[in-house]
Scaffold this motif. Structure first.
Motif, short mmCIF file in Angstrom:
data_model
loop_
_atom_site.label_atom_id
_atom_site.label_comp_id
_atom_site.label_asym_id
_atom_site.label_seq_id
_atom_site.Cartn_x
_atom_site.Cartn_y
_atom_site.Cartn_z
N ALA A 106 -43.12 -57.57 4.57
CA ALA A 106 -44.29 -57.07 3.83
C ALA A 106 -44.10 -57.23 2.32
O ALA A 106 -45.05 -57.46 1.58
CB ALA A 106 -44.53 -55.61 4.17
N HIS A 107 -42.85 -57.13 1.86
CA HIS A 107 -42.59 -57.21 0.43
C HIS A 107 -42.94 -58.59 -0.13
O HIS A 107 -43.28 -58.73 -1.30
CB HIS A 107 -41.14 -56.88 0.14
CG HIS A 107 -40.77 -56.98 -1.32
ND1 HIS A 107 -41.21 -56.08 -2.25
CD2 HIS A 107 -40.01 -57.89 -1.98
CE1 HIS A 107 -40.73 -56.42 -3.43
NE2 HIS A 107 -40.01 -57.52 -3.30
N GLU A 111 -50.45 -61.94 -2.50
CA GLU A 111 -51.51 -61.02 -2.90
C GLU A 111 -52.77 -61.27 -2.08
O GLU A 111 -53.25 -62.39 -2.00
CB GLU A 111 -51.83 -61.23 -4.39
CG GLU A 111 -52.58 -60.06 -4.99
CD GLU A 111 -51.77 -58.80 -4.96
OE1 GLU A 111 -52.30 -57.79 -4.48
OE2 GLU A 111 -50.61 -58.82 -5.40
N ASN A 140 -53.69 -50.83 -5.67
CA ASN A 140 -52.40 -51.43 -5.32
C ASN A 140 -51.82 -50.81 -4.05
O ASN A 140 -51.27 -51.51 -3.20
CB ASN A 140 -51.41 -51.26 -6.47
CG ASN A 140 -51.76 -52.13 -7.67
OD1 ASN A 140 -52.41 -53.16 -7.51
ND2 ASN A 140 -51.34 -51.72 -8.85
N ASP A 144 -51.00 -52.82 -0.61
CA ASP A 144 -49.65 -52.83 -0.05
C ASP A 144 -49.65 -52.35 1.40
O ASP A 144 -48.93 -52.89 2.24
CB ASP A 144 -48.72 -51.93 -0.88
CG ASP A 144 -48.40 -52.54 -2.24
OD1 ASP A 144 -48.59 -53.76 -2.39
OD2 ASP A 144 -47.96 -51.79 -3.14
N LYS A 147 -50.95 -55.14 3.50
CA LYS A 147 -49.90 -56.16 3.63
C LYS A 147 -48.92 -55.76 4.73
O LYS A 147 -48.53 -56.58 5.57
CB LYS A 147 -49.14 -56.32 2.32
CG LYS A 147 -49.90 -56.96 1.19
CD LYS A 147 -49.01 -56.98 -0.05
CE LYS A 147 -49.72 -57.55 -1.25
NZ LYS A 147 -48.86 -57.53 -2.46
N ALA A 148 -48.49 -54.50 4.69
CA ALA A 148 -47.52 -54.02 5.68
C ALA A 148 -48.11 -54.06 7.08
O ALA A 148 -47.43 -54.44 8.04
CB ALA A 148 -47.08 -52.60 5.33
#
Length: 204
Positions: A106-107, A111, A140, A144, A147-148
């Motif tokens: 995930a990191h 974007e 943000n 995030d 994304k995870a």
């Protein structure tokens, strides 16, 4: 811009492919201009690595140049080129697993909040369909979290979700791009949505 360049910009994909098959470099350049950005976005969102995504897309575009005559239906260039990129992404993911690396991190996911003019659905509209406020999706923390959630999806579910929600492909286009049945595509997108909605419940 000269008349020839303007004609290229106005030409449809089928015309460009036919001209490419005749060796017209300008037709190839126009197809690259149309598809490179969305293909890179798709590969980045699938692989989570910009360098690997660029390699996959570059290979696909080179294949387009060298193997244009293999395109039997010129009008189907969109699904043909997406299939090449999808296969390249699957190869990268398989290589990661063979080397005992993480399928997705995930990191390192690219974007998701950037919007591409060539993509008919933006990530904000996708967030809205998932049921959480667009304002929060743009923050943000929410990005995030998304994304995870994407990182934890199986590769095929993540790929179909990205193609549908972020790239704007239809079920039929995804079916032909990934060589799956339409029912299978619908099922994968449904399961991906359900999983993402569960993980994003805190953002509703």
């Amino acid at each position: 811009m000269d008349a020839s360049a303007q004609a290229m910009e106005r030409a449809d994909d089928e015309t460009l492919v036919i001209r490419l098959q005749d060796g017209d470099i300008r037709a190839f350049e126009e197809l690259v201009a149309r598809y490179q950005v969305p293909l890179l976005a798709f590969a980045r969102r699938t692989l989570g690595d910009a360098a690997e995504a660029e390699d996959v897309v570059q290979d696909a575009l080179l294949s387009l140049w060298h193997n244009a005559c293999a395109i039997r239906e010129a009008a189907a260039i969109k699904t043909w080129i997406y299939r090449l990129v999808a296969n390249g992404c699957f190869d990268v993911l398989r290589q990661r697993r063979r080397h005992d690396t993480t399928a997705m991190d995930a990191h390192h996911l690219s974007e998701l909040s950037d919007s591409q003019s060539t993509t008919s659905r933006a990530s904000g509209s996708s967030a809205h369909r998932l049921g959480f406020p667009e304002q929060q999706a743009e923050s943000n923390a929410a990005v995030d979290a998304l994304k995870a959630a994407l990182a934890e999806l199986p590769d095929d579910q993540r790929m179909t979700w990205v193609l549908f929600e972020l790239q704007g492909l239809t079920y039929d286009e995804i079916s032909r791009s990934l060589e799956l049945t339409t029912a299978s595509v619908r099922g994968k997108i449904y399961r991906a949505r359900k999983s993402i909605a569960t993980k994003m419940a805190g953002w509703k």
